[in-house]
Design a protein around this motif. Structure first.
Motif, PDB file in Angstrom:
ATOM      1  N   ARG A 462     -11.037 -20.965   3.568  1.00  0.00           N
ATOM      2  CA  ARG A 462     -11.173 -19.785   2.839  1.00  0.00           C
ATOM      3  C   ARG A 462     -10.206 -18.807   3.538  1.00  0.00           C
ATOM      4  N   ALA A 463     -10.041 -18.941   4.971  1.00  0.00           N
ATOM      5  CA  ALA A 463      -9.367 -17.920   5.709  1.00  0.00           C
ATOM      6  C   ALA A 463      -7.943 -18.041   5.330  1.00  0.00           C
ATOM      7  N   ILE A 464      -7.252 -19.296   5.330  1.00  0.00           N
ATOM      8  CA  ILE A 464      -5.818 -19.435   4.953  1.00  0.00           C
ATOM      9  C   ILE A 464      -5.580 -18.946   3.721  1.00  0.00           C
ATOM     10  N   GLN A 465      -6.493 -19.343   2.751  1.00  0.00           N
ATOM     11  CA  GLN A 465      -6.145 -18.609   1.234  1.00  0.00           C
ATOM     12  C   GLN A 465      -6.250 -17.179   1.169  1.00  0.00           C
ATOM     13  N   ALA A 466      -7.203 -16.529   2.045  1.00  0.00           N
ATOM     14  CA  ALA A 466      -7.152 -15.145   2.161  1.00  0.00           C
ATOM     15  C   ALA A 466      -5.940 -14.235   2.815  1.00  0.00           C
ATOM     16  N   PHE A 467      -5.296 -15.296   3.637  1.00  0.00           N
ATOM     17  CA  PHE A 467      -3.996 -15.016   4.320  1.00  0.00           C
ATOM     18  C   PHE A 467      -2.857 -14.989   3.175  1.00  0.00           C
ATOM     19  N   PHE A 468      -2.805 -15.959   2.665  1.00  0.00           N
ATOM     20  CA  PHE A 468      -2.064 -16.139   1.710  1.00  0.00           C
ATOM     21  C   PHE A 468      -1.898 -14.978   0.721  1.00  0.00           C
ATOM     22  N   ARG A 469      -2.942 -14.640   0.089  1.00  0.00           N
ATOM     23  CA  ARG A 469      -3.359 -13.632  -0.958  1.00  0.00           C
ATOM     24  C   ARG A 469      -2.840 -12.227  -0.322  1.00  0.00           C
ATOM     25  N   MET A 470      -3.108 -12.098   0.814  1.00  0.00           N
ATOM     26  CA  MET A 470      -2.853 -10.821   1.575  1.00  0.00           C
ATOM     27  C   MET A 470      -1.300 -10.578   1.564  1.00  0.00           C
ATOM     28  N   VAL A 471      -0.513 -11.534   1.988  1.00  0.00           N
ATOM     29  CA  VAL A 471       0.896 -11.685   2.084  1.00  0.00           C
ATOM     30  C   VAL A 471       1.547 -11.511   0.687  1.00  0.00           C
ATOM     31  N   ASP A 472       1.143 -12.110  -0.281  1.00  0.00           N
ATOM     32  CA  ASP A 472       1.545 -12.108  -1.711  1.00  0.00           C
ATOM     33  C   ASP A 472       1.328 -10.866  -2.353  1.00  0.00           C
ATOM     34  N   GLU A 473       0.195 -10.193  -2.134  1.00  0.00           N
ATOM     35  CA  GLU A 473      -0.423  -8.867  -2.394  1.00  0.00           C
ATOM     36  C   GLU A 473       0.531  -7.754  -1.835  1.00  0.00           C
ATOM     37  N   GLU A 474       1.121  -8.050  -0.770  1.00  0.00           N
ATOM     38  CA  GLU A 474       1.992  -7.024   0.039  1.00  0.00           C
ATOM     39  C   GLU A 474       3.234  -7.017  -0.436  1.00  0.00           C
ATOM     40  N   CYS A 475       3.907  -8.318  -0.735  1.00  0.00           N
ATOM     41  CA  CYS A 475       5.139  -8.415  -1.303  1.00  0.00           C
ATOM     42  C   CYS A 475       5.570  -8.116  -2.515  1.00  0.00           C
ATOM     43  N   ALA A 476       4.334  -8.320  -3.675  1.00  0.00           N
ATOM     44  CA  ALA A 476       4.598  -8.174  -4.809  1.00  0.00           C
ATOM     45  C   ALA A 476       5.346  -6.847  -5.401  1.00  0.00           C
ATOM     46  N   PRO A 477       4.440  -5.633  -4.894  1.00  0.00           N
ATOM     47  CA  PRO A 477       5.042  -4.317  -5.280  1.00  0.00           C
ATOM     48  C   PRO A 477       6.187  -3.844  -4.243  1.00  0.00           C
ATOM     49  N   ALA A 478       6.275  -4.493  -3.200  1.00  0.00           N
ATOM     50  CA  ALA A 478       7.390  -4.151  -2.359  1.00  0.00           C
ATOM     51  C   ALA A 478       8.544  -4.643  -2.969  1.00  0.00           C
ATOM     52  N   GLU A 479       8.809  -5.544  -3.701  1.00  0.00           N
ATOM     53  CA  GLU A 479       9.928  -6.074  -4.193  1.00  0.00           C
ATOM     54  C   GLU A 479      10.596  -5.130  -5.315  1.00  0.00           C
ATOM     55  N   GLN A 480       9.700  -4.265  -5.659  1.00  0.00           N
ATOM     56  CA  GLN A 480      10.017  -3.437  -6.701  1.00  0.00           C
ATOM     57  C   GLN A 480      10.687  -1.921  -6.065  1.00  0.00           C
ATOM     58  N   ASP A 481      10.492  -2.028  -4.518  1.00  0.00           N
ATOM     59  CA  ASP A 481      11.110  -0.878  -3.907  1.00  0.00           C
ATOM     60  C   ASP A 481      12.434  -0.988  -3.182  1.00  0.00           C
ATOM     61  N   ALA A 482      13.700  -0.496  -3.450  1.00  0.00           N
ATOM     62  CA  ALA A 482      15.013  -0.795  -3.084  1.00  0.00           C
ATOM     63  C   ALA A 482      15.091  -0.914  -1.517  1.00  0.00           C
ATOM     64  N   ALA A 483      14.248  -0.088  -1.025  1.00  0.00           N
ATOM     65  CA  ALA A 483      14.445   0.039   0.491  1.00  0.00           C
ATOM     66  C   ALA A 483      13.944  -1.326   1.101  1.00  0.00           C
ATOM     67  N   CYS A 484      12.835  -1.863   0.621  1.00  0.00           N
ATOM     68  CA  CYS A 484      12.325  -2.928   1.016  1.00  0.00           C
ATOM     69  C   CYS A 484      12.287  -4.247   0.105  1.00  0.00           C
ATOM     70  N   ALA A 485      12.960  -4.175  -0.777  1.00  0.00           N
ATOM     71  CA  ALA A 485      12.762  -5.444  -1.732  1.00  0.00           C
ATOM     72  C   ALA A 485      13.356  -6.752  -1.162  1.00  0.00           C
ATOM     73  N   ASP A 486      14.453  -6.438  -0.343  1.00  0.00           N
ATOM     74  CA  ASP A 486      15.205  -7.892   0.225  1.00  0.00           C
ATOM     75  C   ASP A 486      13.937  -8.506   1.395  1.00  0.00           C
ATOM     76  N   ILE A 487      13.430  -7.744   1.972  1.00  0.00           N
ATOM     77  CA  ILE A 487      12.451  -7.907   3.246  1.00  0.00           C
ATOM     78  C   ILE A 487      11.170  -8.561   2.600  1.00  0.00           C
ATOM     79  N   ALA A 488      10.918  -8.195   1.384  1.00  0.00           N
ATOM     80  CA  ALA A 488       9.797  -8.629   0.670  1.00  0.00           C
ATOM     81  C   ALA A 488       9.987  -9.828   0.221  1.00  0.00           C
ATOM     82  N   ALA A 489      11.129 -10.159  -0.492  1.00  0.00           N
ATOM     83  CA  ALA A 489      11.505 -11.465  -1.288  1.00  0.00           C
ATOM     84  C   ALA A 489      11.700 -12.459  -0.126  1.00  0.00           C
ATOM     85  N   ARG A 490      12.344 -12.181   1.174  1.00  0.00           N
ATOM     86  CA  ARG A 490      12.374 -13.122   2.155  1.00  0.00           C
ATOM     87  C   ARG A 490      11.060 -13.761   2.877  1.00  0.00           C
TER      88      ARG A 490
END
Length: 600
Positions: A462-490
């Motif tokens: 349960r904990a590692i799955q929650a961590f995976f989701r937390m990272v994915d949920e942080e990355c998805a919207p940031a990939e639409q932000d030009a300033a952070c898109a590459d950081i989020a994608a990586r």
């Protein structure tokens, strides 16, 4: 001489802007953590660490502690006076329970002050640091009488504490403990045995030291199921709370160590010493793990503190030391040579250090918030998730944090060239002091196995799955932000490598447990990179937002954004290589017979 300046500005940024401590003001203990209090507290703590503790660091290293013929121990010059100032200011009481004299502030603030203390003087910081773990164990498992007798004095700093686990024949495998506890018929026990590597086992900072000791009662089962925890004071306490007779516990010797000379690491002898059971008989390991988990987070903070202190000195040196010319042409033609900070390889080491220390500071303080939320969040679901996240990340903070902390210390020594090898500059002390953090409170290989062998599968993953989701949920919207898109994608790709490594363990570790052991270290490092990457993505988003809105501190936020990009470009690619190492399994690693390792 090495210098240290507490990173107050960066810490305030993490607490106020990244964590947003004010949003938790409705929770117990958080109501007093206003912006002005946070800034004032950190500035005063930073001043104490910079002006009082840091100047004693090299003195403590050179002098060490002295054991006298009567078994007493004297700490280095200035330590007693500095401890008196620490106690008077109440720095050790910040996050402690107000019912026993603590200030009840969030652990976030306490962790920040711990970092300052460890960066300034790790050997000194260990004295009050160990007492914090002892207090936690007594608070959780002690009787009401034990709490009333010992906690107010320990929290006030009048008495300090230790934990006594290791014996000559056993370290990590605590089931091999031989120390005996014989019941006396009056609820007390006679504790007899020897312990080694006991940090702060004897000293002159306080009038009493409360030892928490693992031992076996006469009919205890074999192995770890037969271990009990006992409270054994250096000086017995009378019914009215005053100090009585000296107990039969003594320092047999001080260990001759590679580093942390200012801390008295003792071999302790228990010769029928009077002790009292803490918690239930034969349940001592669970009680001691309360202490150890607190200590493991503290050791992760030590890795950060040593890395940051070494980085500060190396950065200052690189700005002043002149050698050679910039590859693109003289940077300062009117000078005989350019500062070495113009050289890309020096920049590589400094940027690695900056990216690690600032990212690790964010992770440590965010982890401290999870400790707070695990006790104080408004819903059971929030408390559970916070508890599981901090449990998952504790071996990462300790293991990855100290592996990288030591690496940073050695790289910062490298920047000094030959001067880094000379004691007066102080860089070689950072290296020596940082090295212990990879070993004690569970060597980092043990941390990796704790992460992979226990924490991943706990509660069905349960904990590692929650961590995976937390990272994915942080990355998805940031990939639409030009300033952070590459950081989020990586970061998203690195998280994918962590998921793939986790799946590989699920498919290959059950049939051959050596596959788990062979890859655990690499997995811990992938988890560390992803965890720091999450912090850097969050910091990049804050920095980009501030720069877009306009700010009086544009240099600070631009540096954050650039360093976040550097971390994404230079750290996250390692995740793929580490995952491929994991997937080679254990065959070649375990194939050779033991005798093949002996030189012929």
């Amino acid at each position: 001489m090495a210098e240290y300046n507490a990173p107050v500005r960066d810490t305030v940024f993490v607490i106020n802007e990244l964590i947003g401590l004010q949003q938790y003001s409705a929770l117990p203990g958080f109501e007093g953590a206003a912006d002005d209090l946070i800034s004032t507290l950190l500035e005063e703590a930073g001043k104490f660490c910079t002006e009082v503790l840091a100047p004693l660091n090299q003195i403590g290293d050179a002098q060490g502690c002295t054991r006298h013929s009567d078994g007493s121990v004297t700490t280095p010059t200035g330590f007693r006076e500095a401890y008196a100032q620490l106690r008077e200011a109440g720095w050790a009481t910040l996050a402690q329970d107000p019912a026993f004299g603590g200030q009840g502030l969030p652990h976030v603030l306490n962790f920040a002050v711990e970092e300052f203390m460890n960066g300034a003087n790790q050997a000194f910081a260990m004295y009050p640091g160990l007492a914090t773990g002892a207090v936690a164990a007594i608070m959780a498992k002690g009787s009401e009488s034990q709490k009333q007798t010992y906690l107010p004095r320990m929290i006030a700093g009048e008495w300090l504490g230790t934990m006594n686990l290791t014996e000559p024949q056993c370290g990590t495998d605590l089931g091999l403990i031989r120390t005996k506890a014989e019941p006396r018929g009056d609820e007390s026990y006679a504790i007899t045995g020897s312990k080694i590597f006991i940090s702060a086992g004897e000293h002159d900072l306080t009038g009493n030291i409360i030892h928490l000791v693992l031992a076996r009662t006469p009919d205890a089962p074999e192995g770890s199921k037969g271990i009990s925890l006992f409270l054994v004071p250096k000086v017995l306490v009378n019914a009215d709370g005053s100090l009585g007779e000296r107990n039969a516990v003594s320092c047999g010797s001080i260990e001759e160590k590679m580093g942390i000379h200012g801390n008295a690491t003792c071999a302790m002898n228990y010769d029928g010493a009077t002790g009292w059971l803490v918690g239930e008989e034969n349940k001592g390991l669970a009680a001691m793990f309360i202490m150890m988990n607190a200590a493991r987070l503290g050791v992760g903070i030590q890795g950060l503190g040593q890395a940051d202190a070494a980085y500060q000195n190396a950065a200052a040196y690189a700005l002043e030391r002149r050698q050679g010319r910039a590859l693109t042409g003289p940077a300062e033609p009117d000078q005989p040579a350019d500062p070495i900070i113009v050289h890309p390889d020096v920049r590589r080491m400094l940027m690695d250090a900056k990216a690690f220390t600032e990212g690790m500071r964010a992770l440590v303080l965010w982890g401290a918030l999870q400790v707070d939320l695990s006790h104080k969040a408004s819903s059971e679901q929030e408390r559970q998730q916070a508890d599981e996240l901090v449990g998952l990340l504790t071996p990462v903070i300790k293991g990855y944090g100290t592996d990288k902390g030591y690496e940073v210390a050695t790289n910062m020594q490298q920047i000094f060239g030959g001067h880094g090898y000379i004691r007066e500059w102080g860089m070689e002390q950072f290296v020596r002091d940082a090295r212990i953090a990879m070993i004690y409170e569970g060597a980092n290989g043990v941390q990796a196995m704790d992460l992979c062998g226990r924490k991943l599968a706990l509660n069905g993953g349960r904990a590692i799955q929650a961590f995976f989701r937390m990272v994915d949920e942080e990355c998805a919207p940031a990939e639409q932000d030009a300033a952070c898109a590459d950081i989020a994608a990586r970061l998203g790709k690195a998280n994918g490598e962590l998921k793939a490594a986790t799946m590989w363990f699920m498919q290959n570790a059950m049939t051959n447990p050596n596959n788990l052991g062979a890859g655990a270290h690499h997995y811990m490092h992938i988890a560390g990179i992803v965890a720091l990457g999450l912090m850097w993505l969050r910091m990049a988003k804050i920095a980009a937002r501030n720069l877009a809105a306009g700010t009086d501190d544009a240099g600070f936020y631009q540096a954050k954004l650039t360093t976040a990009r550097y971390f994404a470009e230079r750290f996250t690619p390692d995740c793929g290589a580490l995952r491929r190492r994991i997937e080679t399994g254990s065959a070649s690693m375990m194939e050779l017979p033991p005798e093949a390792f002996v030189h012929r």
